[in-house]
Structure formats: structure tokens, C-alpha cells
Design an enzyme around this catalytic site. Structure first.
Site, mmCIF file in Angstrom:
data_model
loop_
_atom_site.group_PDB
_atom_site.id
_atom_site.type_symbol
_atom_site.label_atom_id
_atom_site.label_comp_id
_atom_site.label_asym_id
_atom_site.label_seq_id
_atom_site.Cartn_x
_atom_site.Cartn_y
_atom_site.Cartn_z
ATOM 1 N N TYR A 21 0.832 -1.203 0.000
ATOM 2 C CA TYR A 21 0.000 0.000 0.000
ATOM 3 C C TYR A 21 0.865 1.251 0.000
ATOM 4 O O TYR A 21 0.661 2.180 -0.790
ATOM 5 C CB TYR A 21 -0.926 -0.010 1.219
ATOM 6 C CG TYR A 21 -1.736 1.260 1.375
ATOM 7 C CD1 TYR A 21 -2.677 1.641 0.421
ATOM 8 C CD2 TYR A 21 -1.566 2.081 2.497
ATOM 9 C CE1 TYR A 21 -3.422 2.798 0.572
ATOM 10 C CE2 TYR A 21 -2.306 3.238 2.652
ATOM 11 C CZ TYR A 21 -3.229 3.588 1.683
ATOM 12 O OH TYR A 21 -3.968 4.746 1.827
ATOM 13 N N ASN B 184 -4.756 8.597 9.967
ATOM 14 C CA ASN B 184 -6.082 7.989 10.030
ATOM 15 C C ASN B 184 -7.154 9.078 10.053
ATOM 16 O O ASN B 184 -7.153 9.948 10.926
ATOM 17 C CB ASN B 184 -6.203 7.129 11.295
ATOM 18 C CG ASN B 184 -5.249 5.962 11.283
ATOM 19 O OD1 ASN B 184 -5.522 4.940 10.686
ATOM 20 N ND2 ASN B 184 -4.105 6.128 11.942
ATOM 21 N N HIS C 170 -48.676 20.225 40.211
ATOM 22 C CA HIS C 170 -50.087 20.506 39.981
ATOM 23 C C HIS C 170 -50.465 21.831 40.637
ATOM 24 O O HIS C 170 -49.734 22.345 41.504
ATOM 25 C CB HIS C 170 -50.935 19.367 40.547
ATOM 26 C CG HIS C 170 -50.632 18.033 39.934
ATOM 27 N ND1 HIS C 170 -50.728 17.800 38.592
ATOM 28 C CD2 HIS C 170 -50.209 16.860 40.513
ATOM 29 C CE1 HIS C 170 -50.399 16.546 38.340
ATOM 30 N NE2 HIS C 170 -50.073 15.951 39.487
ATOM 31 N N GLY D 226 -51.460 24.643 43.019
ATOM 32 C CA GLY D 226 -51.457 24.725 44.467
ATOM 33 C C GLY D 226 -50.350 23.955 45.153
ATOM 34 O O GLY D 226 -50.147 24.098 46.367
#
Length: 379
Positions: free
Chosen positions: A112, A141, A288, A290
Site C-alpha cells: 500500500y 487515520n 399541579h 397549588g
């Protein structure tokens, strides 16, 4: 080829256009004004290069073989195709800048590496003979989205396998790797297209990262683990940022989302979203109408509240002086409310609908050392 773009300043021939770097470069050039791309892929013959070069203003030569079944392909593609490209440039009678992606393996004595060095030699010969501008990159890389896993990139393989719940193999944890991120490679190639020079110059991509194979594997595994622990890695800068973007690009669609724990009672729900190693955690809660939450103070812990839905009353009491203070916020006017060490505090939903509140605390909640002392605000 993009036939719709107007005001074309440069037509760029990209060889290896359907490969990892080629895909990313083609997409990025398509986002920019003034560029048109001419694509040469693996399914085309070298003879097609002359026709493509006839209308090209520059060439980014990315075509290459990395791991063929037959080693002869190293020579055919990495050396002979590059020579054919140089011959086509000569035949054109024009100076056509070439950006060539070689490899750090060109310094090695293996099939290569020798084939990549032969490609460099062909380009150097063209430049020496004609003055044709060329930039050669001996890339280390390269990693990033769209890189083929289980091929020639450890990062791509680790990311793909871990993202899909598959095992990875690490032969030598201490092996050092030199890495460059795809976005940095693409940015450098695009910048190089506008540089003026004659002959060959050697290009570099910055920043270059260095890490051991073991460290890379551990970091990518930590990304996967964070969906369970909720502790995010430090993904804002540098190599970790690039690795994280790469890792999530390999997630299958089934893992585009994940559930987080929800704790509920008669008051509403509390959900932790994200924790950080050193900058606290993010959560949200509902209440919720109150309902009052809180009624405690901290010695060191601090928090930021943001009501995103509903109407809230915040109350504060200094635990030493008994000084008291209250304020109101709503989801209509986004307002950050701070909690201060030494001040007891609570929050009440004073609207008629459910209240939703985002919460940041400067530290991850530690059940062994909660730094949360119950103390009423208006006792």
C-alpha cells in the site's frame, strides 16, 4: 454534477467521490456558493478523466485502494490511476491544480505504501515538467461520519460495533494512533482550492490528534454508557467532540432515543435528563396547581430554575437573619431564578394549570451527601 447552481466560480473534479472523504467533500462544496462538482467514481474507467477534466478548474484526487482482495489493485488504482490523471492533465494543455490524498503509509515499505508513493511520484513529475500546481497530503487515520466500518478504520469499527451492541477487538491497547477529523480534512481541502502556487507543495491537516487504541475504545464505550448513567462526556471541544459526533452518526434508528427515569408522586413528576462530570446536572419537574415543592436550603449547592410552563411563586428565607423575599415568574416570560446557599427556598404553582420547570444544579445529586437540609420558608 450539480446543474442547478448559478454563478459558478470553480468546477471541481472529485475522484473517489463516493468514498468516505469524497462524500463529505461533495456535500460541503454543494453547500457553498460558487462551486460545481464533477464526480468520478469506482464504476468509471480512467479514460473518462479526459472528458471530465475538459470542464474542470481543479481536481481533488481521493480515489484509492486501502484493503483490496488482490494486492495488484494497489498498483492499479493508487499508482496507475494517478498516472492516468496526470497524463490527462498534460493532454489538456492547461494548468489544473491537483489536491492529492496520499497517506503516512507512503513512508512505509509495504504494498500500500509503495503504491501511494508511486502516486506522489507521478504528481511530482507532472509538476516538475509543466509547473502544474499540486498539493500532496500524507494523511494519517481519518475518522468521521460515513466512514466504512470493519474495513480500515479502527474508529469507524469501534463506533459502529459499540453503537450496535456488538463486541470490539483490541489487540494492542497501547498502540499509538495519529488521527484527523473529516470536517478538518474537508475544510483544508476547500481552503487549498483557493491558494495560488506553482509546482508541488506538501499540505497538512490541523489539528492532528494522538491517542492510544485503548483510550479510543474506552472513550467510545463511555459514550454508549452515558445513556444509562446520564453522565455526559466532555464533548464540547477537541478530539472528544469529534469522536462523539462520529459515534452518534453510527447509531441505528432504534437508538435515536432512550428513556430516562421518572419519579412521580401526588405533587407531579421529577425527571433527571443529563449529568456532567464537573458542571452539575439538568432535570425538570412538574407541579399541579397549588402544590409547593422545596422547603430546604443548601450550604454549597446552587441551582437555577426556569419555569417553561405555568405560573410560579418563589419564596426565600435567610436562615440566620430571617430576611424573607418572594418573586413570581411565568412560562410566558423566561426568567432564571437562582437559589443561594444559606437561604431556604420553595416554589409553588400559583396558576390553574400544571407547571413545568427546568432545573440545573451545579453538582450531581449525592444521596450520601445531599447538602439539602429541610427548613420551611414561612415557618
Amino acid at each position: 454534477m450539480n446543474l442547478c447552481r448559478r454563478n459558478i466560480d470553480m468546477r471541481v473534479l472529485i475522484t473517489g467521490a463516493h468514498g468516505f472523504i469524497g462524500k463529505n467533500l461533495t456535500v460541503r462544496l454543494g453547500e457553498l456558493e460558487g462551486f460545481e462538482t464533477l464526480l468520478f467514481g469506482r464504476d468509471q474507467q480512467a479514460s473518462a478523466l479526459r472528458d471530465l477534466l475538459a470542464s474542470a478548474d481543479a481536481v481533488v484526487h481521493l480515489a484509492g485502494e486501502n484493503r483490496p482482495q488482490d494486492e495488484a489493485a494497489f498498483d492499479t488504482v493508487n499508482a496507475r490511476l494517478t498516472e492516468a490523471l496526470c497524463d490527462a492533465v498534460r493532454a489538456s494543455g492547461r494548468a489544473i491544480p491537483i489536491l492529492f490524498s496520499s497517506s503516512i503509509q507512503a513512508e512505509a515499505d509495504n504494498p500500500y505504501g509503495r503504491s501511494k508513493r508511486a502516486g506522489e511520484t507521478a504528481i511530482e513529475a507532472l509538476a516538475a515538467e509543466t509547473g502544474n500546481p499540486a498539493t500532496i497530503y500524507r494523511l494519517p487515520n481519518v475518522f468521521g461520519k460515513w466512514c466504512r466500518p470493519n474495513y480500515n478504520s479502527a474508529v469507524a469499527t469501534f463506533c459502529h460495533n459499540i453503537a450496535h451492541g456488538l463486541p470490539i477487538r483490541v489487540d494492542n491497547r497501547e498502540a499509538e494512533m495519529r488521527l484527523v477529523y473529516i470536517d478538518d480534512v474537508v475544510a483544508e481541502l476547500i481552503a487549498a482550492l483557493s491558494r495560488q502556487h506553482e509546482g508541488v507543495v506538501w499540505g497538512t491537516v490541523a489539528p492532528e490528534h494522538h491517542a492510544t487504541v485503548g483510550a479510543l475504545a474506552d472513550q467510545i464505550q463511555a459514550f454508549a454508557d452515558s445513556t444509562e448513567t446520564l453522565i455526559a462526556e466532555r464533548v464540547g471541544t477537541g478530539l472528544t467532540r469529534a469522536l462523539y459526533a462520529t459515534y452518534v452518526s453510527y447509531l441505528p434508528t432504534s437508538r435515536f432515543s432512550y428513556e430516562v427515569p421518572k419519579y412521580g408522586d401526588a405533587r407531579g413528576v421529577f425527571v433527571e435528563m443529563l449529568k456532567t462530570p464537573d458542571a452539575g446536572q439538568f432535570s425538570f419537574f412538574t407541579a399541579h396547581p397549588g402544590i409547593t415543592r422545596g422547603g430546604h436550603y443548601h450550604h454549597t449547592k446552587t441551582e437555577k430554575f426556569l419555569v417553561i410552563k405555568g405560573e410560579a411563586r418563589f419564596r426565600f428565607r435567610h436562615i440566620l437573619t430571617d430576611e424573607r423575599f418572594e418573586l413570581f415568574t411565568t412560562g410566558e416570560t423566561p426568567t432564571i431564578v437562582e437559589t443561594i446557599p444559606g437561604w431556604s427556598h420553595d416554589i409553588t404553582n400559583v396558576g390553574s394549570d400544571e407547571m413545568a420547570v427546568m432545573l440545573w444544579a451545579n453538582e450531581i445529586f449525592d444521596r450520601q451527601k445531599p447538602d439539602t437540609i429541610a427548613s420551611g420558608v414561612f415557618e
